[in-house]
Design an enzyme around this catalytic site. Structure first.
Site, PDB file in Angstrom:
ATOM      1  N   ASP A 238       0.833  -1.200   0.000  1.00 51.60           N
ATOM      2  CA  ASP A 238       0.000   0.000   0.000  1.00 51.60           C
ATOM      3  C   ASP A 238       0.871   1.254   0.000  1.00 51.60           C
ATOM      4  OD1 ASP A 238      -2.261   1.575   0.090  1.00 51.60           O
ATOM      5  OD2 ASP A 238      -3.127   0.574   1.833  1.00 51.60           O
TER       6      ASP A 238
ATOM      7  N   GLU B 105       3.579   5.034  -3.665  1.00 49.95           N
ATOM      8  CA  GLU B 105       3.878   6.027  -4.710  1.00 49.95           C
ATOM      9  C   GLU B 105       5.282   6.653  -4.562  1.00 49.95           C
ATOM     10  OE1 GLU B 105      -0.321   5.338  -4.167  1.00 49.95           O
ATOM     11  OE2 GLU B 105       1.092   6.230  -2.763  1.00 49.95           O
TER      12      GLU B 105
ATOM     13  N   ASP C 219      -7.866   4.705  -3.510  1.00 52.54           N
ATOM     14  CA  ASP C 219      -8.951   5.075  -2.601  1.00 52.54           C
ATOM     15  C   ASP C 219     -10.006   5.885  -3.354  1.00 52.54           C
ATOM     16  OD1 ASP C 219      -7.400   3.833  -0.741  1.00 52.54           O
ATOM     17  OD2 ASP C 219      -6.741   5.662   0.256  1.00 52.54           O
TER      18      ASP C 219
END
Length: 671
Positions: A389, A392, A459
């Site tokens: 998760d 980035e 999300d």
């Protein structure tokens, strides 16, 4: 920058299997890179950097090219289906070898411009011609709601829900990889296409291939950047997840309930905060006392445990000191570890915000250290499925700009973060005997597919508009070389299980997910209290949405089970040829002009035509049938001619799905 001077002699020469030209301070190199592709590099340095970061690590096999230096000062390179015409001024034009048709050409934007390439001290630019009627696909995942991205400006940057993979597929029959991880833009205008890199001194590096079909192009891209591993058998079924199961007992209770109800379940996920501290990368013993017993019981039910792994590191965690000593933390501009505030557990299990550092996967020693933690604390207990998760990495923009990685400053290499993160864990899994790594990731870059990257869309909102945007985004991911993609079924941000309006959305999204490459239910179901109490959202199991919904969802769980042999065959195709399981209609039907315009349907493999329902209250929808074959409606038994448009019924319990006439997969839909 450079400018042309007619007093300089022509300077194309054959060197090391390619063409080189040095003039006005620019070195241009064009060389074959795969059977039907070429790589173009330009730099102000004395030689191209063979070790510059990118996705093209090794030449693909089979390139046999012919090179010619021409009397007029130009040059030509022929390599399979692609021919490069280099004019005396250094402008390149790419044509299809057999037909002579222009695929793409570099462009000098205006008189006195230095040429199609700008190698400036502050920014690098590459200009190409634009073409009327051209359609452009790929470029990763972007939620702008468009499949054809002609007319868009795409930031070459990573973010939650925005994933840059700088590979572009054109309806003109070429694929182009901008092989540069620097921050920048792809500007797909009506009068020109421009790629930019906002990194001082960044070279130009792009790869282009010609294909007689989309499948040809995607196969060449896989050859050049890496083939995906086979999908593990456990991954093709249903994934159950929520924000979050707080304890071992809570998670096991859910798995046992699936078993009691006779509902198929392949994977169940332990989301974040199953650890003591960010950077410990292990179970919190008071809440997860016996991970080995947990995975053993799940395995006996045919269920795999996946665990969340975050790249954030607390300064008092198990790994902080060792990572810092190894140069394995992202640095701020002043040389100290870069930090931002993230939730941390406090004594009562509730979160409190505190500064967190970031693991740096561009440092090989950091990758090895992280894998050692995962190996000791998870794999030793039977866990080999990892959810990477916030990779980035998830940083506020002003801090992201200051980041300095082991591989270079943020402007130059930020887009490599997710690629190296997956590489480190995939390498560890393979070394431990797991030949089919699959890593659920929120960020990816070119080449990530070779490490088993399975991208999800981040999300996202819980709305019908959001669902519609996923359809287009997923198809562009497919045309970016990532075969395994999925969404949070139902969306992530909110959603009330007791709201009839949301229940309809959840059903429609679940139906879409049944035919997605991966099928995963996830979300924070506390719409009025984001992240709920103790960072744990509301109920999100299939029985959480009422009896009517459960009946529909149960039928689709069993349908997904019946589709798994078909998905196994699609995994073989993706591994062998790079063909994405979920793909736009034009992938298999490029001769049908309507297939290029259809952006709200997709093919799952060659034989299933799927038409999601993404409008509230809709009980019919228009379905465009690709031309050249006949299509069977497995519900009615009717056979329809391809090339026609069908007004299909779509009651709440199903969406329109048609089968290519004669395909064996029809059995999965007619039980």
């Amino acid at each position: 920058m450079h400018s042309e001077s007619s007093s300089e002699p022509p300077s194309y020469a054959e060197r090391a299997g390619g063409l080189e030209r040095r003039r006005s301070g620019e070195l241009l190199r064009v060389e074959p890179w795969g059977p039907h592709a070429v790589r173009v590099r330009a730099t102000t340095a004395a030689a191209v950097d063979a070790h510059a970061p990118g996705a093209l690590e090794q030449p693909a096999p089979g390139a046999r090219a012919t090179l010619s230096v021409l009397p007029d000062g130009g040059a030509r390179l022929v390599n399979g289906r692609v021919t490069v015409h280099a004019d005396p001024q250094g402008r390149l034009r790419f044509t299809h070898t057999a037909t002579g048709r222009e695929l793409l050409a570099e462009k000098t934007p205006y008189t006195w411009h230095p040429g199609p390439r700008v190698l400036g001290p502050g920014r690098t630019e590459q200009h190409f011609e634009a073409y009327d009627g051209e359609r452009l696909y790929g470029l990763g995942q972007h939620l702008h709601g468009r499949l054809d991205q002609k007319g868009c400006v795409i930031d070459l940057a990573q973010g939650n829900t925005a994933v840059t993979i700088p590979f572009l597929y054109s309806s003109r029959g070429y694929g182009l990889l901008w092989n540069n991880p620097a921050l920048g833009r792809a500007e797909l205008a009506a009068d020109a296409t421009r790629w930019t890199a906002d990194s001082p001194g960044s070279p130009i590096d792009y790869w282009i291939t010609a294909g007689d079909s989309p499948a040809d192009t995607m196969a060449a891209y896989a050859d050049a950047t890496g083939h995906p591993p086979l999908l593990p058998e456990w991954a093709s079924g249903f994934w159950q997840s929520k924000l979050r199961y707080r304890t071992q007992d809570e998670l096991l209770a859910v798995a046992r309930e699936y078993k009691r109800r006779g509902l198929p379940l392949s994977v169940i996920v332990a989301d974040f905060f199953h650890w003591p501290k960010m950077g410990d990368w292990r179970f919190e013993e008071s809440e997860w006392p016996d991970p080995a017993a947990l995975t053993e019981e799940l395995a006996a039910q045919g269920v795999k445990l996946a665990v969340s792994v975050w790249p954030t590191v607390q300064d008092d965690s198990d790994s902080y000191d060792e990572l810092r000593a190894a140069g394995g933390l992202v640095q701020d501009g002043d040389g100290a570890p870069l930090t931002t505030d993230w939730p941390a557990r406090v004594g009562n299990g509730r979160p409190a915000f505190r500064p967190m550092a970031y693991y740096d996967p561009t440092e090989p020693r950091a990758r090895r250290l992280l894998w050692r933690r995962l190996d000791d604390n998870y794999r030793a207990h039977g866990v080999t499925a990892f959810w990477l998760d916030a990779c980035e990495p998830d940083l506020p923009p002003e801090r992201a700009a200051r980041a300095v990685y082991a591989a270079g400053p943020a402007a130059q290499v930020t887009n490599l973060y997710g690629l190296h993160h997956t590489q480190g864990i995939a390498d560890g899994l393979r070394a431990a005997g797991e030949e089919r790594p699959l890593l659920l990731v929120r960020s990816a870059w070119a080449g990530g597919q070779r490490h088993g990257a399975a991208l999800w869309s981040g999300d996202i909102p819980t709305t019908f508009d959001s669902l519609a945007r996923q359809i287009r985004a997923g198809l562009n991911v497919a045309m970016s070389g990532i075969p395994w993609w999925n969404t949070d079924i139902g969306g992530f941000q909110g959603g009330d299980p007791d709201d009839p309006v949301y229940r309809e959305l959840l059903i429609r999204w679940f139906q879409y997910g049944t035919f997605s490459p991966l099928m995963r239910l996830h979300g924070d179901r506390t719409p009025n209290q984001p992240f709920g109490a103790g960072m744990s959202g509301g109920p999100n199991e299939v029985w959480s949405y009422g009896d009517e919904a459960l009946t529909v969802l149960t039928a689709h769980l069993h349908l997904r089970e019946r589709l798994r042999p078909y998905l196994a065959g699609l995994s073989q195709d993706a591994h062998r040829t790079g063909a994405p399981p979920m793909r736009p209609l034009f992938f298999d039907f490029p001769a049908d002009p309507h297939a290029w315009d259809t952006d709200d349907q997709f093919l799952l493999g060659p034989d299933l035509l799927v038409a999601p329902v993404y409008e509230a209250g809709a009980r019919t929808r228009t379905v465009r049938l690709p031309a050249g074959v006949r299509w069977l409606d497995p519900v009615t038994g009717d056979v329809h001619e391809g090339g026609s448009t069908l007004n299909a019924t779509a009651p709440l319990d199903r969406i329109p799905v048609l089968v290519r006439e004669g395909a064996a997969v029809v059995a999965a839909l007619t039980v």
